[in-house]
Design a protein around this motif. Sequence first.
Motif, PDB file in Angstrom:
ATOM      1  N   LEU A 181       0.834  -1.197   0.000  1.00  0.00           N
ATOM      2  CA  LEU A 181       0.000   0.000   0.000  1.00  0.00           C
ATOM      3  C   LEU A 181       0.873   1.253   0.000  1.00  0.00           C
ATOM      4  CD1 LEU A 181      -2.723  -1.058   2.612  1.00  0.00           C
ATOM      5  CD2 LEU A 181      -2.854  -1.213   0.125  1.00  0.00           C
ATOM      6  N   ASN A 182       0.256   2.397  -0.305  1.00  0.00           N
ATOM      7  CA  ASN A 182       0.970   3.683  -0.340  1.00  0.00           C
ATOM      8  C   ASN A 182       2.169   3.639  -1.291  1.00  0.00           C
ATOM      9  OD1 ASN A 182      -0.667   5.030   1.749  1.00  0.00           O
ATOM     10  ND2 ASN A 182       0.263   3.523   3.127  1.00  0.00           N
ATOM     11  N   HIS A 183       2.013   2.934  -2.398  1.00  0.00           N
ATOM     12  CA  HIS A 183       3.048   2.845  -3.428  1.00  0.00           C
ATOM     13  C   HIS A 183       2.471   3.388  -4.739  1.00  0.00           C
ATOM     14  CE1 HIS A 183       5.310   0.480  -0.590  1.00  0.00           C
ATOM     15  NE2 HIS A 183       6.262   0.211  -1.465  1.00  0.00           N
ATOM     16  N   LYS A 184       2.589   4.691  -4.916  1.00  0.00           N
ATOM     17  CA  LYS A 184       2.069   5.333  -6.128  1.00  0.00           C
ATOM     18  C   LYS A 184       3.101   5.227  -7.241  1.00  0.00           C
ATOM     19  CE  LYS A 184      -0.040   9.361  -5.749  1.00  0.00           C
ATOM     20  NZ  LYS A 184      -1.421   9.179  -6.261  1.00  0.00           N
ATOM     21  N   VAL A 185       2.738   4.581  -8.328  1.00  0.00           N
ATOM     22  CA  VAL A 185       3.649   4.376  -9.450  1.00  0.00           C
ATOM     23  C   VAL A 185       3.764   5.660 -10.270  1.00  0.00           C
ATOM     24  CG1 VAL A 185       3.971   3.134 -11.630  1.00  0.00           C
ATOM     25  CG2 VAL A 185       3.238   1.903  -9.572  1.00  0.00           C
ATOM     26  N   LYS A 186       5.012   6.041 -10.553  1.00  0.00           N
ATOM     27  CA  LYS A 186       5.268   7.261 -11.320  1.00  0.00           C
ATOM     28  C   LYS A 186       5.882   6.981 -12.686  1.00  0.00           C
ATOM     29  CE  LYS A 186       4.425  10.656  -9.843  1.00  0.00           C
ATOM     30  NZ  LYS A 186       3.117  11.344  -9.817  1.00  0.00           N
ATOM     31  N   LYS A 187       6.608   5.854 -12.836  1.00  0.00           N
ATOM     32  CA  LYS A 187       7.296   5.597 -14.102  1.00  0.00           C
ATOM     33  C   LYS A 187       7.370   4.100 -14.365  1.00  0.00           C
ATOM     34  CE  LYS A 187      11.392   7.002 -16.749  1.00  0.00           C
ATOM     35  NZ  LYS A 187      12.636   7.803 -16.724  1.00  0.00           N
ATOM     36  N   ILE A 188       7.215   3.723 -15.646  1.00  0.00           N
ATOM     37  CA  ILE A 188       7.321   2.330 -16.064  1.00  0.00           C
ATOM     38  C   ILE A 188       8.313   2.265 -17.226  1.00  0.00           C
ATOM     39  CG2 ILE A 188       6.099   0.341 -17.035  1.00  0.00           C
ATOM     40  CD1 ILE A 188       3.535   1.445 -15.764  1.00  0.00           C
ATOM     41  N   ILE A 189       9.398   1.507 -17.028  1.00  0.00           N
ATOM     42  CA  ILE A 189      10.440   1.371 -18.053  1.00  0.00           C
ATOM     43  C   ILE A 189      10.435  -0.069 -18.563  1.00  0.00           C
ATOM     44  CG2 ILE A 189      12.912   1.491 -18.540  1.00  0.00           C
ATOM     45  CD1 ILE A 189      13.165   3.545 -16.315  1.00  0.00           C
ATOM     46  N   GLN A 190      10.406  -0.226 -19.890  1.00  0.00           N
ATOM     47  CA  GLN A 190      10.529  -1.538 -20.524  1.00  0.00           C
ATOM     48  C   GLN A 190      11.910  -1.663 -21.139  1.00  0.00           C
ATOM     49  OE1 GLN A 190       6.753  -0.693 -22.808  1.00  0.00           O
ATOM     50  NE2 GLN A 190       6.624  -2.925 -22.736  1.00  0.00           N
ATOM     51  N   CYS A 191      12.627  -2.728 -20.778  1.00  0.00           N
ATOM     52  CA  CYS A 191      13.967  -2.920 -21.317  1.00  0.00           C
ATOM     53  C   CYS A 191      14.385  -4.376 -21.170  1.00  0.00           C
ATOM     54  CB  CYS A 191      14.973  -2.011 -20.606  1.00  0.00           C
ATOM     55  SG  CYS A 191      16.646  -2.120 -21.257  1.00  0.00           S
ATOM     56  N   CYS A 192      14.903  -4.961 -22.231  1.00  0.00           N
ATOM     57  CA  CYS A 192      15.489  -6.304 -22.182  1.00  0.00           C
ATOM     58  C   CYS A 192      14.522  -7.345 -21.614  1.00  0.00           C
ATOM     59  CB  CYS A 192      16.775  -6.295 -21.348  1.00  0.00           C
ATOM     60  SG  CYS A 192      17.983  -5.063 -21.877  1.00  0.00           S
ATOM     61  N   ASN A 193      13.279  -7.329 -22.104  1.00  0.00           N
ATOM     62  CA  ASN A 193      12.248  -8.273 -21.658  1.00  0.00           C
ATOM     63  C   ASN A 193      11.929  -8.163 -20.168  1.00  0.00           C
ATOM     64  OD1 ASN A 193      11.634  -9.497 -24.134  1.00  0.00           O
ATOM     65  ND2 ASN A 193      13.410 -10.857 -23.972  1.00  0.00           N
ATOM     66  N   LYS A 194      12.230  -7.025 -19.585  1.00  0.00           N
ATOM     67  CA  LYS A 194      11.897  -6.767 -18.186  1.00  0.00           C
ATOM     68  C   LYS A 194      11.118  -5.454 -18.092  1.00  0.00           C
ATOM     69  CE  LYS A 194      14.293 -10.177 -16.198  1.00  0.00           C
ATOM     70  NZ  LYS A 194      13.702 -11.204 -15.322  1.00  0.00           N
ATOM     71  N   VAL A 195      10.500  -5.246 -16.947  1.00  0.00           N
ATOM     72  CA  VAL A 195       9.910  -3.940 -16.653  1.00  0.00           C
ATOM     73  C   VAL A 195      10.464  -3.456 -15.323  1.00  0.00           C
ATOM     74  CG1 VAL A 195       7.781  -4.278 -17.949  1.00  0.00           C
ATOM     75  CG2 VAL A 195       7.879  -5.010 -15.574  1.00  0.00           C
ATOM     76  N   MET A 196      10.741  -2.160 -15.247  1.00  0.00           N
ATOM     77  CA  MET A 196      11.144  -1.559 -13.977  1.00  0.00           C
ATOM     78  C   MET A 196      10.108  -0.505 -13.616  1.00  0.00           C
ATOM     79  SD  MET A 196      14.740   0.092 -12.651  1.00  0.00           S
ATOM     80  CE  MET A 196      14.647   1.657 -13.508  1.00  0.00           C
ATOM     81  N   ILE A 197       9.569  -0.649 -12.440  1.00  0.00           N
ATOM     82  CA  ILE A 197       8.526   0.249 -11.942  1.00  0.00           C
ATOM     83  C   ILE A 197       9.105   1.137 -10.857  1.00  0.00           C
ATOM     84  CG2 ILE A 197       6.198   0.375 -10.996  1.00  0.00           C
ATOM     85  CD1 ILE A 197       6.340  -1.224 -13.605  1.00  0.00           C
ATOM     86  N   THR A 198       8.964   2.442 -11.031  1.00  0.00           N
ATOM     87  CA  THR A 198       9.440   3.394 -10.026  1.00  0.00           C
ATOM     88  C   THR A 198       8.247   4.021  -9.323  1.00  0.00           C
ATOM     89  OG1 THR A 198      11.365   3.923 -11.398  1.00  0.00           O
ATOM     90  CG2 THR A 198      10.823   5.463  -9.625  1.00  0.00           C
ATOM     91  N   VAL A 199       8.270   3.978  -7.988  1.00  0.00           N
ATOM     92  CA  VAL A 199       7.176   4.569  -7.219  1.00  0.00           C
ATOM     93  C   VAL A 199       7.601   5.938  -6.709  1.00  0.00           C
ATOM     94  CG1 VAL A 199       6.211   2.334  -6.591  1.00  0.00           C
ATOM     95  CG2 VAL A 199       7.879   3.400  -5.083  1.00  0.00           C
ATOM     96  N   GLU A 200       6.654   6.608  -6.071  1.00  0.00           N
ATOM     97  CA  GLU A 200       6.821   8.024  -5.737  1.00  0.00           C
ATOM     98  C   GLU A 200       8.039   8.307  -4.868  1.00  0.00           C
ATOM     99  OE1 GLU A 200       3.434  11.346  -5.302  1.00  0.00           O
ATOM    100  OE2 GLU A 200       3.398   9.830  -3.742  1.00  0.00           O
TER     101      GLU A 200
END
Length: 493
Positions: free
Chosen positions: A244-263
């Motif tokens: 909880l309290n994890h607001k997603v700000k950015k989604i990066i797709q690279c090399c068959n992976k995803v990286m999610i950055t939260v606030e």
Amino acid sequence: MEPKNRSGRDNFAISGIFLSQLERQQPPSPSVIVIGGGISGIAAARALSNASFKVILLESRNRLGGRVHTDYSFGCPIDMGASWLHGVCNENPLAPFISGLGLRLYRTSGDNSVLYDHDLESYALFDMDGHQVPQQLVIKVGEIFERILKETEKVRDEHAEDMPLLQAISIVLDRNPQLRQEGLAYEVLQWYICRMEAWFAADVDTISLKSWDQEHVLSGGHGLMVQGYYPVIRALAKDLDIRLNHKVKKIIQCCNKVMITVEDGTNFVADAAIITVPLGVLKANMIEFDPMLPEWKVSAISDLGVGNENKIALHFNTVFWPNVEVLGMVAQTSYACGYFLNLHKATGHPVLVYMAAGRFAHDIEKLSDEEAVNFVMLQLKKMLPDAREPVQYLVSRWGTDPDFLGSYSCDLVGKPADLYERFRAPVDNLYFAGEAASVDHSGSVHGAYTSGIMAAEDCRRRLLLQHGISDLFQIVLREEMSEVMVPLQISRM
């Protein structure tokens, strides 16, 4: 003496040994991040977790449920978001789950209600002077409204281009002057239009003629969740890895992976992500995508409409209103009409819920909570001069809440035919779900739930193929599972 079913037990034991060996031979489980803790996201996370995937669910708020929000501050459950099971039947994918939890439903309509979630006989309508509208007139105008709507089908067939439903109604009335209403009957007709706007969470001059009646509405009528929707959310979310309290700000797709950055800057990495945030959040570009989403996806997000509907719940010490499901006020325009849902009839609790949709819902959000309550109490006192003051109240603000920015999707005039398909289609290892991703049941809880399951299944198949993992384990498990059907608990007082 040999047991009669020994061969069956031996087969089951062999199956168990086989599955155990199969599990040991499998490479590490794929990982998925689910963004959004509404029922769609929870359903997706549950499905993937049951399939032995590594799943983390990120939710921006301090609670689960999203637009399914049951408030307990009155001492009883009050749904400030979704309230109904639309389609009280086993066709509804949520029905078996709700039945299994022993949750009760109060049926508010049959299959053919023109206003979808309530039958014509369940209203008590009043004019601006507080005089109750004769029930015979209410039913008569409701039937005329049905005829008007039926006639709009001819207008649709005659015009290649889409138009607002209000424009089509005007054409129908010009052609059929006998369907025009005057005086009090005209005000009742405006009230029916107000109720239609509540179904779409949009004004009738923005609703698409081509699409307004194309939704596949399940059979069985509509049932109000007597104990609220939260027990469904709680049961589905049990034992999931939820942040909880994890607001997603950015989604990066690279090399068959995803990286999610939260606030707060924390990063999460996985093989895929399922995005279930509300349509309004995507339309406002509150999440950055790197690389940017393709144009076909961006245009789908842009072209889908998002409606707004708000509730003002009033808790009283005593019941002073008629024993009907809906108290309504008629007026010269649909905007000036209004209505209260009587929860006492359905749940036994002394609560009225005022419903506001479309532009009126947006205008309500410009008021403070106190001002909004004072406004609806003036409406109530026009209908019932002896109305008491509430002891508690709740006011929703779905349109301006930054985690939602609207209630649910709606069909805008002239939308492309493949809009919903494009919205739900994946972008490589990004999958999209939510009520707006449901082709046949947008705007509904079961539509959101189903879209989450479908996105999870699409994601599961792709990742198993990508990782070279056999799907046999899943097939065997599904074959051994059996569902016990429990009848829905339905009342109509």
